[in-house]
Design an enzyme around this catalytic site. Sequence first.
Site, PDB file in Angstrom:
ATOM      1  CG  ASP A 120      19.398 -69.760 -65.813  1.00 23.93           C
ATOM      2  OD1 ASP A 120      19.203 -68.824 -66.164  1.00 23.93           O
ATOM      3  OD2 ASP A 120      20.367 -70.372 -66.691  1.00 23.93           O
ATOM      4  CB  SER A 176      24.239 -68.916 -72.090  1.00 24.40           C
ATOM      5  OG  SER A 176      23.333 -68.214 -72.260  1.00 24.40           O
ATOM      6  CG  HIS A 181      22.410 -67.551 -67.279  1.00 23.20           C
ATOM      7  ND1 HIS A 181      21.969 -68.679 -68.032  1.00 23.20           N
ATOM      8  CD2 HIS A 181      22.957 -66.980 -68.295  1.00 23.20           C
ATOM      9  CE1 HIS A 181      22.448 -68.747 -69.300  1.00 23.20           C
ATOM     10  NE2 HIS A 181      23.032 -67.580 -69.321  1.00 23.20           N
TER      11      HIS A 181
END
Length: 365
Positions: A294, A140, A323
């Site tokens: 995601d 991320s 995610h």
Amino acid sequence: MSKADYYSEANHGPHEIFELGDYELECGITLPNAKIAYKTHGTLNEARDNVVLFPHMWSGTPKAMEIFIGHDRPLDPKKYFIILPGQFANGFSSSPSNTPPPFNGGAFPNVTIGDDVRAQHRLVTEHFEIERLELVLGWSMGAEQTYEWAVRFPDMVKRALPFAGTAKTTPHDYIFVRSHEDAFKSDPGWKNGFYKDQSDVHEGLRRHAQIWSVMGLCPDFYNKEAWREVGFTSLEDFLHRFWEAYFAPMDPNNLIWMGWKWRHGDVSRHTRGDLAAALGRIKAKTYVVPFSRDMFFPPADCEAEQKLIPNSKFRVVDSLWAHFAMFCMNPLRAGPDRCLHPRPVSGTRRLSAGSAPGRDLSRAL
């Protein structure tokens, strides 16, 4: 739990501090007595060529990455010297929650991914006297930092492994991050960032958690009631005990200022807006690894960037956790802070210790 209790070594383990002094940010403001907190695992060898750098995600601290470190886990500290650098606004490094006036609370300056990476570079080169990184990886916002490292310091990064993140924040992602910032700011208790305690912004924190419950996972996760596999008894139980419980003790300003970095992430600022030119500077052997479903960093967005990176490969990890596949939830552990082993969730591929990216991440590359 107050922010003083949450951002404590009792919760996150011991940190070391690297003092940056008066640190000039990319926005032009100098942050006095700036610092970054970090952790290390393993031993730096004599040649200083066994180094892995593993920056953490938005909302996290170095503790979040420790689940992947161990003799039976992807990163073996007997083989590697693993540096877990903190980022600005994480509650341990210089942050809105711990910086004195005039940059306290809502007056904290905007910091960037570039500010983080330049500080990490000083830690690596000045403190540890390291000239080459065997691997830089992250999930991320950690992936954003990984890209920044590979573009800004191409001769220093041997391998790069960005999980579920992009080199340039897309318009859709930008709008999402701004919406969860606005969830905080819409709470009258936020008071332009000058509240007394994070619990004063509890309405904003709950709205923020609700937004994440929509975007953080995927429709199939809820349709298949996958939350039951990890010990939650109902949808409402999951919303309260997973999403709200995760965010409730955090400092809203810290999350807002980390979010500002996220939505302004863009390596193409090094090449006057030319993303292809920026990614073309990468010399590291690179695996781009998105997570299926995601909605922040869809595989298609990640693949479009991967095609611009020389000597790179593309792999997708399939998971209903979208995610949050990196949390490695499994039926034995009902919360992300209890994720002690990188085992796959039902439907997840390539996240176990025995498969790619696997036990030895640098070898997999």
